[in-house]
Design an enzyme around this catalytic site. Structure first.
Site, short mmCIF file in Angstrom:
data_model
loop_
_atom_site.label_atom_id
_atom_site.label_comp_id
_atom_site.label_asym_id
_atom_site.label_seq_id
_atom_site.Cartn_x
_atom_site.Cartn_y
_atom_site.Cartn_z
N GLU A 147 0.83 -1.21 0.00
CA GLU A 147 0.00 0.00 0.00
C GLU A 147 0.87 1.26 0.00
O GLU A 147 0.41 2.33 0.39
CB GLU A 147 -0.94 0.01 1.22
CG GLU A 147 -1.79 -1.24 1.40
CD GLU A 147 -2.84 -1.46 0.29
OE1 GLU A 147 -2.91 -0.63 -0.63
OE2 GLU A 147 -3.55 -2.48 0.35
N HIS A 175 -2.86 1.95 8.44
CA HIS A 175 -3.90 1.09 7.86
C HIS A 175 -3.99 -0.19 8.68
O HIS A 175 -2.97 -0.83 8.96
CB HIS A 175 -3.53 0.76 6.40
CG HIS A 175 -4.34 -0.35 5.81
ND1 HIS A 175 -5.72 -0.33 5.78
CD2 HIS A 175 -3.98 -1.53 5.25
CE1 HIS A 175 -6.16 -1.43 5.21
NE2 HIS A 175 -5.13 -2.20 4.89
N HIS A 213 -6.86 -3.69 9.95
CA HIS A 213 -8.00 -4.53 9.59
C HIS A 213 -8.85 -4.78 10.85
O HIS A 213 -8.95 -5.92 11.31
CB HIS A 213 -7.53 -5.87 9.02
CG HIS A 213 -6.80 -5.79 7.72
ND1 HIS A 213 -6.22 -6.88 7.11
CD2 HIS A 213 -6.56 -4.74 6.89
CE1 HIS A 213 -5.65 -6.52 5.97
NE2 HIS A 213 -5.83 -5.21 5.82
N GLU A 261 -18.37 10.56 22.14
CA GLU A 261 -17.10 11.24 21.83
C GLU A 261 -16.83 11.27 20.32
O GLU A 261 -16.02 12.09 19.85
CB GLU A 261 -15.93 10.50 22.49
CG GLU A 261 -15.77 10.78 23.98
CD GLU A 261 -15.21 12.17 24.22
OE1 GLU A 261 -14.10 12.47 23.75
OE2 GLU A 261 -15.90 12.96 24.89
N HIS A 306 -12.52 -4.55 3.94
CA HIS A 306 -11.07 -4.68 4.00
C HIS A 306 -10.50 -4.08 5.30
O HIS A 306 -9.82 -4.77 6.04
CB HIS A 306 -10.47 -4.00 2.76
CG HIS A 306 -8.98 -4.02 2.71
ND1 HIS A 306 -8.26 -3.87 1.55
CD2 HIS A 306 -8.04 -4.12 3.68
CE1 HIS A 306 -6.97 -3.93 1.80
NE2 HIS A 306 -6.81 -4.07 3.09
P1 13P Z 1 1.36 -5.51 3.11
O1 13P Z 1 1.86 -6.71 3.88
O2 13P Z 1 1.92 -5.46 1.71
O3 13P Z 1 1.57 -4.24 3.88
O4 13P Z 1 -0.19 -5.71 2.89
C1 13P Z 1 -1.06 -5.82 3.98
C2 13P Z 1 -2.37 -5.17 3.71
O5 13P Z 1 -3.10 -4.95 4.65
C3 13P Z 1 -2.76 -4.82 2.33
O6 13P Z 1 -3.89 -4.00 2.33
ZN ZN Z 2 -5.08 -4.15 4.18
#
Ligand code: 13P
Ligand code: ZN
Length: 276
Positions: A120, A144, A146, A174, A215
Protein backbone atom coordinates in the site's frame (compact mmCIF):
# COMPACT_ATOMS: atom_id res chain seq x y z
CA UNK A 1 23.36 18.32 14.59
CA UNK A 2 23.99 14.67 13.62
CA UNK A 3 24.10 11.98 16.32
CA UNK A 4 25.53 8.99 14.46
CA UNK A 5 26.27 7.24 17.77
CA UNK A 6 22.56 6.52 18.41
CA UNK A 7 21.31 3.39 16.61
CA UNK A 8 18.45 4.18 14.29
CA UNK A 9 16.10 1.86 16.17
CA UNK A 10 16.63 3.93 19.33
CA UNK A 11 15.52 7.21 17.76
CA UNK A 12 12.28 8.52 19.30
CA UNK A 13 10.17 8.31 16.12
CA UNK A 14 11.33 4.75 15.44
CA UNK A 15 10.53 3.69 19.00
CA UNK A 16 7.05 5.20 18.71
CA UNK A 17 6.57 3.52 15.34
CA UNK A 18 7.47 0.12 16.84
CA UNK A 19 5.21 0.76 19.84
CA UNK A 20 2.23 1.40 17.58
CA UNK A 21 2.90 -1.85 15.68
CA UNK A 22 2.93 -3.78 18.97
CA UNK A 23 -0.21 -2.03 20.26
CA UNK A 24 -2.09 -2.62 17.00
CA UNK A 25 -1.19 -6.31 17.11
CA UNK A 26 -2.31 -6.50 20.76
CA UNK A 27 -5.68 -5.01 19.75
CA UNK A 28 -6.18 -7.77 17.18
CA UNK A 29 -6.10 -5.26 14.31
CA UNK A 30 -3.45 -7.22 12.37
CA UNK A 31 -4.05 -10.85 11.48
CA UNK A 32 -1.05 -12.28 9.66
CA UNK A 33 0.55 -9.42 7.64
CA UNK A 34 -2.68 -7.37 7.64
CA UNK A 35 -2.25 -3.62 7.87
CA UNK A 36 0.70 -1.29 7.42
CA UNK A 37 2.13 1.91 8.90
CA UNK A 38 4.14 4.86 7.65
CA UNK A 39 5.82 7.92 9.12
CA UNK A 40 7.01 11.02 7.26
CA UNK A 41 10.28 12.21 8.85
CA UNK A 42 10.43 15.83 9.98
CA UNK A 43 13.54 18.02 9.56
CA UNK A 44 14.22 17.42 13.30
CA UNK A 45 14.12 13.65 12.75
CA UNK A 46 16.47 13.94 9.77
CA UNK A 47 18.98 15.81 11.93
CA UNK A 48 19.16 12.74 14.20
CA UNK A 49 19.71 10.19 11.44
CA UNK A 50 23.07 8.50 11.25
CA UNK A 51 24.81 8.64 7.86
CA UNK A 52 23.06 6.08 5.69
CA UNK A 53 24.29 4.42 2.56
CA UNK A 54 21.82 4.89 -0.26
CA UNK A 55 23.45 2.62 -2.80
CA UNK A 56 20.45 0.64 -4.12
CA UNK A 57 18.90 1.46 -7.50
CA UNK A 58 15.79 3.67 -7.65
CA UNK A 59 12.54 1.70 -7.60
CA UNK A 60 9.71 3.16 -9.70
CA UNK A 61 6.40 4.09 -8.07
CA UNK A 62 3.03 3.51 -9.71
CA UNK A 63 2.13 7.17 -9.20
CA UNK A 64 3.87 10.52 -8.92
CA UNK A 65 3.79 11.77 -5.34
CA UNK A 66 3.70 15.46 -6.08
CA UNK A 67 5.59 17.82 -3.84
CA UNK A 68 7.32 15.07 -1.85
CA UNK A 69 10.58 14.64 -3.79
CA UNK A 70 13.59 14.16 -1.47
CA UNK A 71 11.43 13.32 1.57
CA UNK A 72 12.09 10.32 3.85
CA UNK A 73 9.48 7.82 5.05
CA UNK A 74 9.64 4.94 7.50
CA UNK A 75 7.33 2.07 6.50
CA UNK A 76 6.45 -1.49 7.34
CA UNK A 77 7.68 -4.04 4.82
CA UNK A 78 5.26 -5.86 2.57
CA UNK A 79 4.34 -9.16 4.19
CA UNK A 80 5.62 -8.13 7.62
CA UNK A 81 3.59 -9.19 10.65
CA UNK A 82 2.95 -6.21 12.97
CA UNK A 83 3.58 -8.43 15.98
CA UNK A 84 7.05 -9.26 14.63
CA UNK A 85 8.16 -5.64 14.16
CA UNK A 86 9.49 -5.22 17.73
CA UNK A 87 11.46 -8.47 17.40
CA UNK A 88 13.48 -7.42 14.35
CA UNK A 89 12.75 -3.86 13.20
CA UNK A 90 15.62 -3.84 10.73
CA UNK A 91 14.06 -6.80 8.89
CA UNK A 92 10.39 -5.78 9.15
CA UNK A 93 10.73 -2.03 8.44
CA UNK A 94 12.32 0.16 5.82
CA UNK A 95 13.36 3.77 5.50
CA UNK A 96 13.01 5.13 1.98
CA UNK A 97 13.92 8.40 0.32
CA UNK A 98 11.88 9.63 -2.61
CA UNK A 99 13.92 10.69 -5.62
CA UNK A 100 13.61 14.36 -6.58
CA UNK A 101 11.15 13.56 -9.39
CA UNK A 102 8.88 11.84 -6.78
CA UNK A 103 8.32 8.96 -9.22
CA UNK A 104 10.73 6.50 -7.62
CA UNK A 105 12.43 5.81 -4.29
CA UNK A 106 15.52 4.24 -2.80
CA UNK A 107 15.73 2.11 0.32
CA UNK A 108 18.23 3.67 2.72
CA UNK A 109 17.76 1.38 5.75
CA UNK A 110 15.97 -1.82 6.75
CA UNK A 111 14.73 -4.82 4.74
CA UNK A 112 17.81 -6.57 6.07
CA UNK A 113 16.62 -9.85 4.57
CA UNK A 114 15.27 -8.31 1.36
CA UNK A 115 11.73 -7.50 0.31
CA UNK A 116 10.00 -4.25 -0.44
CA UNK A 117 7.90 -1.61 1.32
CA UNK A 118 4.21 -2.31 1.96
CA UNK A 119 2.06 -3.04 -1.08
CA UNK A 120 0.00 0.00 0.00
CA UNK A 121 3.02 2.28 -0.48
CA UNK A 122 1.22 4.42 -3.06
CA UNK A 123 -1.76 4.93 -0.73
CA UNK A 124 0.51 6.03 2.10
CA UNK A 125 2.60 8.41 -0.01
CA UNK A 126 -0.32 9.90 -1.95
CA UNK A 127 -2.13 10.46 1.36
CA UNK A 128 0.85 12.36 2.79
CA UNK A 129 1.04 14.40 -0.39
CA UNK A 130 -2.68 15.26 -0.27
CA UNK A 131 -2.49 16.53 3.29
CA UNK A 132 0.91 18.21 2.99
CA UNK A 133 -0.52 20.65 0.47
CA UNK A 134 -3.25 21.83 2.87
CA UNK A 135 -2.39 24.56 5.37
CA UNK A 136 -2.52 23.23 8.94
CA UNK A 137 -3.56 19.71 7.86
CA UNK A 138 -0.23 18.02 7.20
CA UNK A 139 0.06 14.59 8.82
CA UNK A 140 3.12 12.64 9.92
CA UNK A 141 1.47 9.24 10.42
CA UNK A 142 -0.63 7.06 8.09
CA UNK A 143 -2.02 3.87 9.61
CA UNK A 144 -3.90 1.09 7.86
CA UNK A 145 -5.42 -1.76 9.90
CA UNK A 146 -8.00 -4.53 9.59
CA UNK A 147 -10.24 -3.95 12.66
CA UNK A 148 -12.98 -6.59 12.67
CA UNK A 149 -15.94 -4.49 13.82
CA UNK A 150 -15.49 -1.78 11.18
CA UNK A 151 -15.13 -4.42 8.49
CA UNK A 152 -18.31 -6.12 9.76
CA UNK A 153 -20.15 -2.79 9.58
CA UNK A 154 -19.23 -2.50 5.90
CA UNK A 155 -21.28 -5.66 5.21
CA UNK A 156 -24.33 -4.52 7.16
CA UNK A 157 -24.78 -0.88 6.12
CA UNK A 158 -25.05 0.85 2.75
CA UNK A 159 -21.60 2.03 1.70
CA UNK A 160 -22.16 5.74 1.84
CA UNK A 161 -20.37 8.25 4.00
CA UNK A 162 -23.53 9.56 5.66
CA UNK A 163 -24.88 6.17 6.77
CA UNK A 164 -21.54 4.88 8.03
CA UNK A 165 -20.61 8.12 9.79
CA UNK A 166 -23.97 8.50 11.50
CA UNK A 167 -23.90 4.91 12.73
CA UNK A 168 -20.53 5.64 14.36
CA UNK A 169 -21.36 9.12 15.68
CA UNK A 170 -24.52 7.81 17.33
CA UNK A 171 -22.80 4.82 18.94
CA UNK A 172 -20.46 6.74 21.25
CA UNK A 173 -20.80 10.39 22.15
CA UNK A 174 -17.10 11.24 21.83
CA UNK A 175 -17.14 10.23 18.15
CA UNK A 176 -18.54 13.44 16.65
CA UNK A 177 -15.86 15.35 18.56
CA UNK A 178 -13.04 13.04 17.47
CA UNK A 179 -13.88 12.74 13.77
CA UNK A 180 -16.22 15.68 13.09
CA UNK A 181 -15.59 15.51 9.34
CA UNK A 182 -16.99 11.94 9.20
CA UNK A 183 -15.52 8.82 7.64
CA UNK A 184 -14.78 8.62 3.92
CA UNK A 185 -15.81 5.43 2.14
CA UNK A 186 -13.95 3.55 -0.60
CA UNK A 187 -15.94 0.70 -2.20
CA UNK A 188 -14.57 -2.83 -2.22
CA UNK A 189 -11.65 -2.93 -4.63
CA UNK A 190 -8.36 -4.69 -5.25
CA UNK A 191 -5.86 -3.73 -2.56
CA UNK A 192 -2.39 -2.40 -3.31
CA UNK A 193 -1.11 0.08 -5.84
CA UNK A 194 -2.11 3.41 -7.29
CA UNK A 195 -5.82 2.95 -8.01
CA UNK A 196 -6.98 2.49 -4.42
CA UNK A 197 -4.27 4.96 -3.37
CA UNK A 198 -5.56 7.72 -5.60
CA UNK A 199 -9.15 7.29 -4.42
CA UNK A 200 -8.08 7.19 -0.76
CA UNK A 201 -5.85 10.23 -1.09
CA UNK A 202 -8.77 12.26 -2.47
CA UNK A 203 -10.93 11.34 0.52
CA UNK A 204 -8.15 11.83 3.08
CA UNK A 205 -8.02 15.53 2.13
CA UNK A 206 -11.27 16.04 3.97
CA UNK A 207 -11.35 13.06 6.37
CA UNK A 208 -8.88 11.75 8.96
CA UNK A 209 -10.35 8.26 8.50
CA UNK A 210 -11.28 6.38 5.34
CA UNK A 211 -13.08 3.03 5.34
CA UNK A 212 -12.01 0.45 2.79
CA UNK A 213 -15.16 -1.64 2.39
CA UNK A 214 -14.77 -5.31 3.41
CA UNK A 215 -11.07 -4.68 4.00
CA UNK A 216 -10.18 -2.21 6.77
CA UNK A 217 -9.60 1.39 7.74
CA UNK A 218 -7.00 4.07 6.99
CA UNK A 219 -6.39 6.70 9.70
CA UNK A 220 -4.00 9.64 9.69
CA UNK A 221 -2.66 11.89 12.39
CA UNK A 222 -0.04 14.42 13.36
CA UNK A 223 1.25 11.92 15.89
CA UNK A 224 1.29 8.14 16.38
CA UNK A 225 -1.17 8.52 19.25
CA UNK A 226 -3.58 10.54 17.10
CA UNK A 227 -3.65 7.96 14.32
CA UNK A 228 -3.83 4.95 16.65
CA UNK A 229 -6.42 6.61 18.90
CA UNK A 230 -8.66 7.26 15.92
CA UNK A 231 -8.37 3.65 14.78
CA UNK A 232 -9.33 2.25 18.17
CA UNK A 233 -12.13 4.79 18.67
CA UNK A 234 -13.77 4.01 15.34
CA UNK A 235 -13.50 0.27 15.84
CA UNK A 236 -14.94 0.56 19.35
CA UNK A 237 -17.86 2.63 18.08
CA UNK A 238 -18.48 0.00 15.39
CA UNK A 239 -18.35 -2.70 18.08
CA UNK A 240 -20.94 -0.85 20.18
CA UNK A 241 -23.15 -0.44 17.10
CA UNK A 242 -23.01 -4.19 16.47
CA UNK A 243 -23.71 -5.03 20.11
CA UNK A 244 -26.72 -2.73 20.25
CA UNK A 245 -28.17 -3.66 16.85
CA UNK A 246 -27.53 -7.36 17.42
CA UNK A 247 -29.01 -7.40 20.92
CA UNK A 248 -32.24 -9.21 21.61
CA UNK A 249 -33.07 -6.47 24.13
CA UNK A 250 -35.26 -3.66 22.81
CA UNK A 251 -33.38 -0.41 22.36
CA UNK A 252 -34.94 2.29 24.57
CA UNK A 253 -32.42 5.14 24.23
CA UNK A 254 -30.45 6.71 21.41
CA UNK A 255 -28.20 9.67 20.63
CA UNK A 256 -30.73 11.99 19.02
CA UNK A 257 -30.09 14.33 16.09
CA UNK A 258 -30.82 17.28 18.39
CA UNK A 259 -27.78 16.31 20.49
CA UNK A 260 -25.61 16.09 17.36
CA UNK A 261 -26.71 19.61 16.41
CA UNK A 262 -25.82 20.78 19.93
CA UNK A 263 -22.39 19.18 19.52
CA UNK A 264 -22.04 20.92 16.15
CA UNK A 265 -22.61 24.24 17.85
CA UNK A 266 -20.30 23.40 20.76
CA UNK A 267 -17.55 22.37 18.34
CA UNK A 268 -17.61 25.76 16.62
CA UNK A 269 -18.93 24.44 13.32
CA UNK A 270 -16.33 21.67 12.93
CA UNK A 271 -19.00 18.95 12.72
CA UNK A 272 -20.13 18.20 9.18
CA UNK A 273 -23.88 18.64 9.73
CA UNK A 274 -24.62 17.33 6.21
CA UNK A 275 -23.95 13.90 7.68
CA UNK A 276 -26.56 14.13 10.49
P1 13P B 1 1.36 -5.51 3.11
O1 13P B 1 1.86 -6.71 3.88
O2 13P B 1 1.92 -5.46 1.71
O3 13P B 1 1.57 -4.24 3.88
O4 13P B 1 -0.19 -5.71 2.89
C1 13P B 1 -1.06 -5.82 3.98
C2 13P B 1 -2.37 -5.17 3.71
O5 13P B 1 -3.10 -4.95 4.65
C3 13P B 1 -2.76 -4.82 2.33
O6 13P B 1 -3.89 -4.00 2.33
ZN1 ZN C 1 -5.08 -4.15 4.18
Amino acid sequence: MKRPDVPLTELPFVRQFIRLCANGAAMGFHERNGGNLSYWLSPEDLALLPDLNCSGPPVPLEAEVSGMGGEYFLLTASGSFMRSVPLDPEKELCLIRLEQDARSYRVVWGLSEGGRPTSELESHLLNFSSRAGMPGRACRVMYHAHPAHVIALSFLLPLDEKTITKALWTSMIECPFLFPEGVGVVPAMIPGGAQIGTLTSELIRTHDAVLWAHHGLFCCGRSFDDAFGLMETIDKAAQIYLIVEGSSLKRVNRIEDSLLYEIAEASGGALNTRLI
